[in-house]
Scaffold this motif. Structure first.
Motif, mmCIF file in Angstrom:
data_model
loop_
_atom_site.group_PDB
_atom_site.id
_atom_site.type_symbol
_atom_site.label_atom_id
_atom_site.label_comp_id
_atom_site.label_asym_id
_atom_site.label_seq_id
_atom_site.Cartn_x
_atom_site.Cartn_y
_atom_site.Cartn_z
ATOM 1 N N THR A 153 19.589 37.088 -10.782
ATOM 2 C CA THR A 153 20.047 35.845 -10.173
ATOM 3 C C THR A 153 21.536 35.944 -9.839
ATOM 4 O OG1 THR A 153 18.443 34.591 -11.465
ATOM 5 C CG2 THR A 153 20.277 33.369 -10.504
ATOM 6 N N VAL A 154 21.875 35.611 -8.587
ATOM 7 C CA VAL A 154 23.264 35.655 -8.140
ATOM 8 C C VAL A 154 23.857 34.263 -8.268
ATOM 9 C CG1 VAL A 154 24.802 36.124 -6.204
ATOM 10 C CG2 VAL A 154 22.743 37.518 -6.532
ATOM 11 N N ALA A 155 25.010 34.173 -8.908
ATOM 12 C CA ALA A 155 25.667 32.874 -9.085
ATOM 13 C C ALA A 155 26.102 32.325 -7.732
ATOM 14 C CB ALA A 155 26.881 33.022 -9.998
ATOM 15 N N PRO A 156 25.992 31.003 -7.516
ATOM 16 C CA PRO A 156 26.441 30.417 -6.251
ATOM 17 C C PRO A 156 27.945 30.617 -6.047
ATOM 18 C CG PRO A 156 25.136 28.860 -7.537
ATOM 19 C CD PRO A 156 25.440 30.020 -8.436
ATOM 20 N N PRO A 157 28.391 30.673 -4.799
ATOM 21 C CA PRO A 157 29.834 30.745 -4.547
ATOM 22 C C PRO A 157 30.557 29.585 -5.218
ATOM 23 C CG PRO A 157 28.587 31.027 -2.514
ATOM 24 C CD PRO A 157 27.608 30.632 -3.562
ATOM 25 N N ARG A 158 31.771 29.851 -5.690
ATOM 26 C CA ARG A 158 32.523 28.821 -6.406
ATOM 27 C C ARG A 158 33.730 28.387 -5.573
ATOM 28 N NH1 ARG A 158 31.648 27.120 -11.327
ATOM 29 N NH2 ARG A 158 33.161 25.686 -12.253
ATOM 30 N N LEU A 159 33.934 27.089 -5.483
ATOM 31 C CA LEU A 159 35.066 26.510 -4.780
ATOM 32 C C LEU A 159 35.940 25.759 -5.769
ATOM 33 C CD1 LEU A 159 33.153 24.854 -1.778
ATOM 34 C CD2 LEU A 159 34.370 27.041 -1.716
ATOM 35 N N THR A 160 37.232 25.764 -5.517
ATOM 36 C CA THR A 160 38.100 24.878 -6.280
ATOM 37 C C THR A 160 37.919 23.462 -5.752
ATOM 38 O OG1 THR A 160 39.994 25.056 -4.785
ATOM 39 C CG2 THR A 160 39.783 26.738 -6.524
ATOM 40 N N ALA A 161 38.319 22.481 -6.538
ATOM 41 C CA ALA A 161 38.223 21.091 -6.091
ATOM 42 C C ALA A 161 39.064 20.870 -4.840
ATOM 43 C CB ALA A 161 38.673 20.153 -7.210
ATOM 44 N N ASP A 162 40.217 21.545 -4.757
ATOM 45 C CA ASP A 162 41.078 21.408 -3.587
ATOM 46 C C ASP A 162 40.415 22.000 -2.345
ATOM 47 O OD1 ASP A 162 43.803 20.716 -2.495
ATOM 48 O OD2 ASP A 162 43.775 22.867 -2.029
ATOM 49 N N GLU A 163 39.758 23.146 -2.490
ATOM 50 C CA GLU A 163 39.045 23.736 -1.352
ATOM 51 C C GLU A 163 37.930 22.814 -0.871
ATOM 52 O OE1 GLU A 163 39.505 28.538 -2.268
ATOM 53 O OE2 GLU A 163 37.938 27.361 -3.279
ATOM 54 N N ALA A 164 37.196 22.227 -1.809
ATOM 55 C CA ALA A 164 36.115 21.320 -1.434
ATOM 56 C C ALA A 164 36.660 20.097 -0.700
ATOM 57 C CB ALA A 164 35.344 20.887 -2.673
ATOM 58 N N ARG A 165 37.772 19.566 -1.175
ATOM 59 C CA ARG A 165 38.371 18.398 -0.530
ATOM 60 C C ARG A 165 38.795 18.720 0.889
ATOM 61 N NH1 ARG A 165 43.470 17.286 0.123
ATOM 62 N NH2 ARG A 165 44.052 18.972 -1.313
ATOM 63 N N ARG A 166 39.411 19.864 1.099
ATOM 64 C CA ARG A 166 39.874 20.240 2.436
ATOM 65 C C ARG A 166 38.695 20.522 3.372
ATOM 66 N NH1 ARG A 166 45.116 21.840 3.133
ATOM 67 N NH2 ARG A 166 44.554 23.588 4.472
ATOM 68 N N ILE A 167 37.664 21.141 2.844
ATOM 69 C CA ILE A 167 36.469 21.372 3.659
ATOM 70 C C ILE A 167 35.885 20.041 4.114
ATOM 71 C CG2 ILE A 167 34.043 22.110 3.516
ATOM 72 C CD1 ILE A 167 35.029 24.479 1.794
ATOM 73 N N ALA A 168 35.829 19.072 3.205
ATOM 74 C CA ALA A 168 35.287 17.761 3.546
ATOM 75 C C ALA A 168 36.151 17.053 4.587
ATOM 76 C CB ALA A 168 35.156 16.907 2.290
ATOM 77 N N ASP A 197 34.696 23.349 -8.943
ATOM 78 C CA ASP A 197 35.403 23.052 -10.191
ATOM 79 C C ASP A 197 35.556 21.543 -10.358
ATOM 80 O OD1 ASP A 197 35.671 25.768 -10.547
ATOM 81 O OD2 ASP A 197 37.733 25.864 -9.786
ATOM 82 N N GLY A 198 35.157 21.053 -11.508
ATOM 83 C CA GLY A 198 35.320 19.639 -11.795
ATOM 84 C C GLY A 198 34.189 18.763 -11.296
#
Length: 406
Positions: free
Chosen positions: A2-17, A247-248
């Protein structure tokens, strides 16, 4: 293995959104309001109008000072959009008509209704629209019986039911009244069908939600078009969205159900979000922030529309609009209009005193830009939180006006 899903920081997720919602990066002015609508997939409608109605505030937040007549024309002229029940009552791009076949079928199969319907009324309404063309409920014979808000006439009940069934379409709002026409006239032939089965409708709507949100929990995806959690769970793995972790964003202990799984648009992951952040005031019905849980998770910002809260219990004001700047929510302002003056009834800043002081120029810029957009030439600040920022904000507004008209 099983390959772990890609991980994003909370800041990366916010900017993507933010980029996915059109609030970070270059503005596509050529595509304009219609391009914005196609990408977001929907724009929520609401009766409240302070600076402007919410469906006008969304393109303003993303595109700047778009003329309000141009906004209405982009939504309603040329048969490029329709109104239907999505996140709520929403303007939707006409290309999405086939995707709501599942909801139209569900309405047609419904056995009980709040309003009764007199015999033959439905057929008479359809015949009248066929003979006379687009009409409001008033023009069809009257929208109300004279009682409370939901005391609809038989005509209003019939045409609203026809709207739900997809036999009738709302083709525009005229003086905030829906204008109804037959779907066979209003929807292009290539789109006027219910050929997609429920699974296909759901799969495409969830994929569209993922594109518009950038990165989202399964519950976020469900909320976007008000789908059921089980509906999203049944199709999400076939949408092309990629499972990630942020993260978070981990679920609370004991809440490991599927609603907390996180999904991202692969196109959003392909390049890092860069570019200019918008500084603007947001409608409480803006799709960036309409989900309170997502807004708190992504921005650490707790926001509640207080229009329906009794006045003595309001903390921030009737229609407090969050301030977005630098990709953060820095505060909020409750606006009003008085002639050619935009009034900041309550400008409230978030966080520490130092953070609030740094947000002053952004608040002033947003107020001045909003004033210019609605044709006001003065801004009056009535109250601030913290109170000691009242005079500094008043001076900053004056500086922003001078800079804007230099």
């Amino acid at each position: 293995m099983t390959v772990a899903p890609p991980r994003l920081t909370a800041d990366e997720a916010r900017r993507i959104a933010l980029r996915a919602q059109g609030l970070l990066g270059a503005v596509d002015r050529r595509a304009g309001v219609r391009g914005m609508l196609r990408h977001l997939g929907q724009v929520q409608l609401d009766t409240i109008s302070v600076l402007a109605r919410s469906h006008e505030l969304l393109p303003y937040a993303r595109l700047g000072a778009v003329g309000r007549d141009a906004v209405e024309g982009a939504y309603w002229s040329g048969g490029t959009a329709f109104e239907y029940w999505s996140h709520a009552a929403c303007v939707l791009p006409i290309e999405e008509w086939p995707l709501f076949a599942f909801r139209r079928r569900a309405f047609r199969e419904r056995e009980s209704w709040h309003h009764g319907l007199g015999e033959g009324v439905y057929e008479r309404v359809i015949d009248q629209l066929r003979a006379e063309g687009p009409l409001t409920a008033t023009e069809l014979g009257g929208a109300k019986n004279g009682g409370p808000w939901w005391d609809w006439s038989d005509v209003k009940v019939a045409v609203e039911r026809a709207l739900m069934f997809g036999e009738v379409v709302c083709v525009e709002r005229r003086g905030w009244k829906r204008v109804y026409d037959l779907a066979e006239r209003a929807v292009p032939d290539a789109l006027l069908h219910d050929d997609l089965d429920d699974t296909a409708c759901l799969r495409r709507l969830v994929a569209q939600s993922g594109s518009a949100l950038g990165v989202a929990t399964q519950a976020d995806l469900a909320d976007y078009h008000r789908l059921k959690g089980a509906q999203v769970a049944s199709v999400v793995e076939d949408t092309g969205l990629v499972e990630v972790t942020v993260d978070g964003w981990e679920p609370p202990r004991g809440r490991g159900d599927g609603r907390n799984r996180v999904w991202a648009d692969p196109a959003a992951l392909a390049t890092a979000p860069r570019g200019r952040h918008r500084t603007t005031l947001l409608s409480p019905f803006d799709s960036l922030i309409w989900d309170r849980a997502r807004t708190e998770r992504m921005f650490g910002f707790v926001h509640r529309l207080e229009a329906y809260v009794p006045r003595p219990r309001r903390v921030y004001g009737y229609f407090a609009m969050p301030l977005l700047s630098g990709g953060r929510l820095l505060g909020r302002v409750d606006p009003a209009r008085e002639g050619s003056t935009l009034i900041a009834r309550h400008a409230a800043f978030e966080g520490t005193a130092e953070r609030a002081a740094k947000a002053l120029p952004a608040m002033a810029e947003a107020l001045v830009e909003a004033a210019s957009w609605v044709g006001a030439d003065t801004v009056r600040v009535e109250r601030t939180t913290p109170e000691r920022l009242h005079e500094p904000l008043r001076r900053a507004v004056g500086d922003a006006f001078r800079a804007a008209y230099r």
